[in-house]
Structures are given as C-alpha cells and as structure tokens.
Design an enzyme around this catalytic site. Structure first.
Site, short mmCIF file in Angstrom:
data_model
loop_
_atom_site.label_atom_id
_atom_site.label_comp_id
_atom_site.label_asym_id
_atom_site.label_seq_id
_atom_site.Cartn_x
_atom_site.Cartn_y
_atom_site.Cartn_z
N HIS A 70 0.88 -1.17 0.00
CA HIS A 70 0.00 0.00 0.00
C HIS A 70 0.92 1.22 0.00
O HIS A 70 1.70 1.41 0.94
CB HIS A 70 -0.91 0.00 1.24
N GLU B 145 1.57 3.36 3.07
CA GLU B 145 2.00 2.71 4.32
C GLU B 145 3.50 2.50 4.19
O GLU B 145 3.96 1.52 3.60
CB GLU B 145 1.20 1.42 4.53
N HIS C 262 2.75 -3.36 6.53
CA HIS C 262 1.65 -2.41 6.34
C HIS C 262 1.71 -1.39 7.47
O HIS C 262 2.60 -1.45 8.31
CB HIS C 262 0.32 -3.17 6.35
N GLU D 259 1.76 -4.97 10.80
CA GLU D 259 1.26 -3.60 10.81
C GLU D 259 2.24 -2.84 11.70
O GLU D 259 2.33 -3.09 12.90
CB GLU D 259 -0.16 -3.54 11.38
#
Ligand SMILES: *[C@@H]1O[C@H](CO)[C@@H](O)[C@H](O)[C@H]1NC(C)=O
Ligand SMILES: *[C@@H]1O[C@H](CO)[C@@H](O)[C@H](O)[C@H]1NC(C)=O
Ligand SMILES: *[C@@H]1O[C@H](CO)[C@@H](O)[C@H](O)[C@H]1NC(C)=O
Length: 413
Positions: free
Chosen positions: A87, A90, A203, A297
């Site tokens: 992404h 990110e 991410h 994440e």
C-alpha cells in the site's frame, strides 16, 4: 563508583556493538534506487541487486538479495523474503527495510548475529511493491487512502487469488489465471521462482502481527485457521514480543475506523478474525507455495514524518532479525532417490496437518514446526512412500533425509 557502572550500562544498552545505520529519511523512487545501488556496490560479496520487472508506470520493483553466496541457491540453505509498501501510503516498512539492508551491509563479519544470518539464510528484501502509489502518498497521513492503490486504483492486497479461486486437485493447488495487476503478477511469479520458506509483508495504520488466513469462504469476519495455526501464532508472537510495545496489543485510539482502533491479545491476530479480506498476499503464499508469510502492521500512523524514522527503526530492528531467525525451526533435509539425486516435487506431509511441502529441484525441503513429535511422510509418484517419526526440539532445525526407492511392478502376469 556507581556512576561508572551506570555509564557502562548506558553505553552497552545503547549499542550492541554493531554499526548503526544513518539514513533516517524518506526515500522517493529515485532516492530508493540510488540507495539500493550504493549498498550493492558497497557490499558486492554479500549483496546482489535484482528486479522482478516494472510497475505499471515503469518504476523498477527492486529486490536486494543478501547472502554469503549471492546469486546462488545453496543446497540445504533456506530462503526468505520481506516485502514493504504494497500500500503506497503505508511507508514505514519501506524505510525500515532500506535500513535493514544498510545494517546488513555494515555489519557482515563485524556483528556475529548479522554474520550468522547472512551465512545461514538467503534473504530477499523488496522495500516497495507499489512505488507508483508511494509517489502520490502524503507525509503525515494517519489513516487515509491517498496513494494506497496502484496507478489503476487497485488495492494490491485484494488482487491475489481468493479462497474461492484456489482449488486442490490430487494434492496440487490450482487457481484461475484471471487478469491481475502487473505488480501482483510479477510478485506471484517471484514467489514461485525461489524456494521461499518464510516471509513477512509490511503495512501501517495499526500495530499488530497478523497471520493467515485473511479470507473466509463465507466472507464473514471470523477466525479462519490454517493447519499450521500453532506455527503462525508463534511466528507472529516472535515479532510482537521483540517489538517494545506491539505485544501489548493496544488499540490505535487516534484512528476512528473500527478495525484500526481494535486491541489485540499479545499483539497478534488471525487476519480474518480481525477483518476478512479476499485476495490478500499472505494467504496465497501459504496456500500455493511452501512459504509461511505473516503481515506486520508497523504502527498507527501510515506515513510518519521523517523525524520518526530513527525511532521506528529502533522499534523494529530486533523483531526484523528475530523473525528471520525463526527460519531455523522444525525439520529440513533432502529427499533423494537411490542414486542420491534430489527428487524435484516430492511431497512431505506431517500427519494431522493438511499442508504439503514440496522438495525443490535440488531435493531439499524445509518444514517449519514447533517442538514436538511428528510423523512425516514423503511421497512421489512411482516411488514407495517413506514415513519417519521425528522429534523437534527448541534448538536448531533438525536434519532429516528421506531416500525413496522405485516401486517395482510385478511382471509376466
Ligand atoms: C473506534 O471505532 C468505532 C467504529 O468506527 C467508533 O465507534 C469508536 O468511537 C472508535 N473508538 C475510538 C476510541 O476512536
Ligand atoms: C535418480 O534421479 C536422477 C535424476 O533425476 C536420475 O537420472 C536417476 O536415474 C535416478 N536414479 C534412480 C535409481 O531412480
Ligand atoms: C542429508 O543429505 C545431505 C545431502 O546428501 C547430506 O549432506 C547430509 O549430511 C545428510 N544429513 C543426514 C542427517 O543424513
């Protein structure tokens, strides 16, 4: 007296003896390209810069291979990958992976942990899978979507085959070759070109380690387990507990969307139990290759300011290294025929786990497992299957070889 001790403790804890990276800044595509080229030129004996093709807008998808024999698969040595920035907004993964490359380059034959990793694992690091999206993203973005997608507006982490696309016939996986985004197709080709055992992709917008499956057949957000749930939970916990705060599982209270402000026990979650998605990358790694991938994440803010990058590097450094070290768990070895040649494509199945690991063209295989006793069965058409009982300890990977003999068919009947 005491102040000397305190001073020494402060020095020792601030530095582990390794040379620390220095490039704490965001890198746009051109800066990233020259940084990767510089590092490859600085460390040619352990680095090889290659690419898997170009993004839709023509930006090269760079990969740094790090190994004591770059360019070669060493029989018996496992391979891993890290993928950042799928992404485009990110961005922390992209920068900590560049810093990791610099850290490996600076510390080979200087720091024993780095040296051991480079000597025992072939590593492949792709700092950005979506360089086109990055160019649109905005520094300071907390939880937005500007730059998330590729240049055609497609979310690359929804573009891989879904659980509905993947079918299993006679123990082999197949999925429809529908048209996919160029970046997705290139990464899928890459996943199949190297015998990856372990992987993580990075991410942002939360602080948690998420593991497969992300997808559910019903589409509902419920726990979606693989036969290797114990292994995945352990891999995810290794990362979360090696990070100073991820293991606490605190929610990102500033992010108002419900999936971003959730809290997580141990700082880990099953992907679909958090929120189900179809067409994610980690599922396809596990379901169609030998590779175990989880999703990191990295933090609540998707695009932190450059001034936070040193802190983010320090937060993630140990976790990045410790995660790679997990590749040396379980069993590994060779699947050979009676003339000691590898049997490419021979399958290894652990009793009670519906997951096939295939031998590479060299006949070597790796099977991640937690400590315990297992029954491993190896088969290949035309050969007599062999089953062995193996005990895995918490120490280094156990070597287990299998030699298969040809089936002899009765004649003259
Ligand atoms: C978390 O998200 C939910 C759903 O959007 C919202 O109702 C709640 O207020 C949020 N919590 C915080 C602390 O922002
Ligand atoms: C072992 O494999 C090699 C390579 O595929 C093959 O040439 C050889 O005939 C095989 N030997 C036996 C005994 O199956
Ligand atoms: C397994 O086979 C490899 C390759 O033939 C060999 O180098 C290794 O020593 C063997 N290991 C064991 C435990 O037999």
């Amino acid at each position: 007296m005491n102040w000397i001790v305190l001073f020494l403790v402060a020095i020792l804890s601030a530095s582990d003896g390794a040379i620390q990276p220095t490039h704490f800044q965001h890198h746009n595509y051109n800066q990233l390209t020259s940084f990767m080229k510089q590092q490859a030129a600085r460390c040619p004996s352990i680095m090889r810069l290659y690419d898997i093709g170009k993004s839709l807008q023509g930006r090269t998808l760079w990969v740094m291979e790090i190994s004591d024999h770059p360019g070669n698969h060493e029989a018996g040595e496992p391979e891993m990958k890290y993928v950042g920035n799928m992404h485009g907004n990110e961005v922390t993964g992209r920068e900590i992976l560049l810093l990791l490359i610099e850290y490996f380059c600076s510390n080979y034959n200087i720091d024993s942990r780095v040296t051991r990793l480079i000597n025992s694992v072939r590593m492949h690091i792709m700092p950005t899978m979506n360089p086109d999206g990055w160019e649109k993203a905005v520094e300071g973005d907390w939880s937005g979507t500007t730059g998330r997608y590729n240049s055609r507006g497609v979310d690359l982490n929804r573009d891989f085959p879904t659980l509905h696309d993947i079918v299993i016939r006679q123990g082999r996986y197949y999925f429809d070759y529908k048209a996919r985004q160029q970046e997705t197709t290139l990464v899928m080709n890459w996943m199949n070109a190297y015998p990856f055992v372990l992987s993580a992709n990075f991410h942002g917008g939360a602080l948690v380690a998420s593991y497969p499956l992300d997808d559910t057949l019903s589409g509902q957000s419920v726990y979606s387990t693989t036969p290797d749930d114990d292994v995945f939970r352990s891999l995810a916990k290794t990362y979360s507990y090696a990070h100073p705060t991820m293991w606490k599982g605190q929610s990102c209270s500033r992010n108002s969307r419900s999936h971003q402000n959730k809290s997580f026990s141990n700082g880990i979650t099953n992907g679909a139990a958090w929120y189900a998605i179809s067409g994610g990358m980690q599922d396809v790694n596990y379901l169609t290759t030998n590779c175990f991938e989880i999703t990191i994440e990295t933090g609540c803010q998707k695009y932190p300011y450059g001034t936070s990058l040193q802190k983010e590097w320090l937060n993630h450094k140990n976790a990045l290294l410790k995660y790679i070290e997990q590749i040396h768990r379980g069993i590994k070895g060779f699947i050979l025929n009676s003339s000691n040649q590898g049997i490419y494509g021979a399958s290894l199945v652990i009793q009670g786990r519906n997951k096939i690991i295939y031998a590479t063209e060299y006949g070597d295989y790796w099977r991640l497992l937690l400590p315990g006793t297992y029954k491993a069965t190896v088969s290949y058409p035309g050969y007599i299957s062999v089953t062995k009982t193996v005990t895995v300890t918490s120490g280094a990977t156990k070597q287990v070889n299998f030699t298969l003999s040809r089936q002899v068919y009765p004649t003259g009947q």
